[in-house]
Write a protein that holds these residues in place. Structure first.
Motif, short mmCIF file in Angstrom:
data_model
loop_
_atom_site.label_atom_id
_atom_site.label_comp_id
_atom_site.label_asym_id
_atom_site.label_seq_id
_atom_site.Cartn_x
_atom_site.Cartn_y
_atom_site.Cartn_z
N UNK A 190 15.87 0.26 -6.53
CA UNK A 190 15.18 0.62 -7.78
C UNK A 190 15.74 -0.17 -8.96
N UNK A 191 17.05 -0.42 -8.96
CA UNK A 191 17.67 -1.20 -10.03
C UNK A 191 17.22 -2.66 -9.97
N UNK A 192 17.12 -3.19 -8.75
CA UNK A 192 16.69 -4.58 -8.57
C UNK A 192 15.24 -4.74 -9.03
N UNK A 208 3.48 1.64 -9.98
CA UNK A 208 4.58 1.67 -9.02
C UNK A 208 3.99 1.76 -7.62
N UNK A 209 4.81 1.52 -6.62
CA UNK A 209 4.33 1.59 -5.23
C UNK A 209 3.78 2.98 -4.91
N UNK A 210 4.48 4.01 -5.36
CA UNK A 210 4.04 5.39 -5.10
C UNK A 210 2.67 5.64 -5.72
N UNK A 211 2.49 5.19 -6.96
CA UNK A 211 1.21 5.37 -7.65
C UNK A 211 0.10 4.58 -6.97
N UNK A 219 -1.32 -2.61 1.32
CA UNK A 219 -0.70 -3.09 0.09
C UNK A 219 0.10 -4.35 0.34
N UNK A 220 0.85 -4.34 1.43
CA UNK A 220 1.66 -5.52 1.81
C UNK A 220 0.77 -6.72 2.15
N UNK A 221 -0.39 -6.45 2.76
CA UNK A 221 -1.28 -7.52 3.20
C UNK A 221 -2.08 -8.12 2.06
N UNK A 222 -2.65 -7.25 1.22
CA UNK A 222 -3.56 -7.69 0.18
C UNK A 222 -2.83 -8.02 -1.12
N UNK A 223 -1.68 -7.37 -1.35
CA UNK A 223 -0.96 -7.53 -2.61
C UNK A 223 -1.28 -6.39 -3.55
N UNK A 231 11.79 -7.24 -12.48
CA UNK A 231 10.40 -7.04 -12.91
C UNK A 231 9.40 -7.23 -11.79
N UNK A 232 9.80 -6.88 -10.56
CA UNK A 232 8.94 -7.02 -9.39
C UNK A 232 8.49 -5.64 -8.89
N UNK A 233 7.48 -5.62 -8.05
CA UNK A 233 7.03 -4.37 -7.46
C UNK A 233 7.98 -3.90 -6.36
N UNK A 234 7.98 -2.59 -6.11
CA UNK A 234 8.89 -2.00 -5.14
C UNK A 234 8.78 -2.66 -3.77
#
Length: 331
Positions: A268-270, A139-142, A167-171, A275-278
């Motif tokens: 969170x539901x979306x 998850x994004x938090x992890x 995270x946004x830049x590198x993926x 099945x995408x990352x936060x």
């Protein structure tokens, strides 16, 4: 996975394991941890066999499992991407599944797969007699916690908001993130804090991020910037059809996120539904604010028609995508 790590550190070993999912980094880390737990480095080569691909003979796998270890208490047999956990190898799957409950105490079998059928006989056998760990993306938090920890290991600091930018830049692919963090560590002074401009200067953007930037340029009616990004992608040997396919996917995801959001679903539901990352869903939702639903559908139709024109030979691929970016970016 915390439970798996704890068990291995406490030397609580099962006769067989299944690691499955899309995160290559995690599968590699826990494979190495299992090796370290079971095998002495000096005897690793003699007591480990690796079978990779769906053409491997089940008889060879079982022969390896039946072989006694040499100068070691345990033997490790690794079976990668075998297809045994999916339909198509029924006889082989049943043979392995029947064998699971009789694995010698001196042998450990590790299956590593991307996709599995949880209804299958082999999955159920490993679940009963061994240990199964799903290893998909964190998850994004992890991930943010992991990034912070990896930066400290590389002797520099990073704030949470900067980690989110990285995270946004590198993926979210952890192997690539690890490489980029090492690059930052080699550039920054010891104990320095990484900044946005450091990431921009040192780190390589993921292809998905570049497509985000390309679509953002189109959204912001900046065809000049869109063309610059597109030409840079071509210089990197990315094909026009691949760029167009990723644009189509992104417009489709923006549309889906917008529709689900308008139906009252929380982020969170979306994330769960698509099945995408936060952080990816957050970006799509942000982009969706610039579009009416009808406009997104029109953009998709425009891209799909361009795709048809290229594949039927009506238009040259490189030129067709460039014209699309110029035309749609001015609308």
């Amino acid at each position: 996975m915390k439970e798996l790590k704890k068990q291995l550190k406490e030397n609580h070993i099962y006769s067989c394991y299944l690691y499955y999912g899309t995160e290559y980094y995690l599968k590699t880390i826990y494979t190495n941890l299992l090796k370290k737990t079971l095998l002495e480095p000096s005897a690793e080569t003699m007591n480990m066999d690796i079978f990779e691909g769906n053409k491997q003979s089940v008889s060879s796998i079982l022969d390896s499992a039946e072989t006694l270890p040499f100068l070691s208490e345990k033997r490790l047999v690794i079976v990668k991407e075998s297809g045994l956990f999916q339909q198509g190898r029924k006889n082989d799957t049943e043979k392995i599944a029947d064998y699971i409950k009789t694995i010698p105490s001196t042998t450990c079998i590790l299956f590593i797969e991307n996709d599995v059928d949880k209804r299958g006989k082999l999955f159920k056998a490993v679940s009963k007699y061994g240990y199964i760990a799903e290893m998909n993306g964190l998850s994004e938090k992890e991930l943010l916690y992991w990034i912070t920890r990896e930066c400290k290991k590389n002797k520099f600091q990073i704030e949470t908001k900067t980690a989110a930018y990285l995270l946004r830049t590198v993926g979210g692919e952890m192997t690539q993130l690890e490489e980029e963090i090492k690059k930052l560590g080699g550039f920054l002074p010891e104990n320095a804090y990484a900044a946005y401009h450091d990431i921009d200067r040192i780190c390589t953007k993921s292809l998905e991020t570049k497509i985000f930037d390309l679509v953002n340029a189109v959204i912001n009616r900046n065809p000049k910037q869109a063309i610059i990004i597109y030409h840079n992608l071509l210089l990197m040997k990315e094909s026009p059809l691949m760029v167009l396919a990723m644009m189509i996917r992104q417009f489709r995801m923006i549309l889906q996120c917008k529709v689900l959001s308008e139906q009252g679903q929380a982020q969170s539901q979306i994330v769960q539904n698509l099945g995408l990352r936060d952080f990816v869903v957050r970006e799509y939702l942000k982009q969706s604010q610039y579009f009416h639903t009808a406009t997104l559908k029109q953009a998709l139709e425009y891209c799909l028609q361009t795709d048809i024109d290229i594949k039927t030979g009506k238009l040259n691929g490189e030129l067709a995508v460039e014209l699309l970016l110029l035309d749609y970016g001015k609308k």
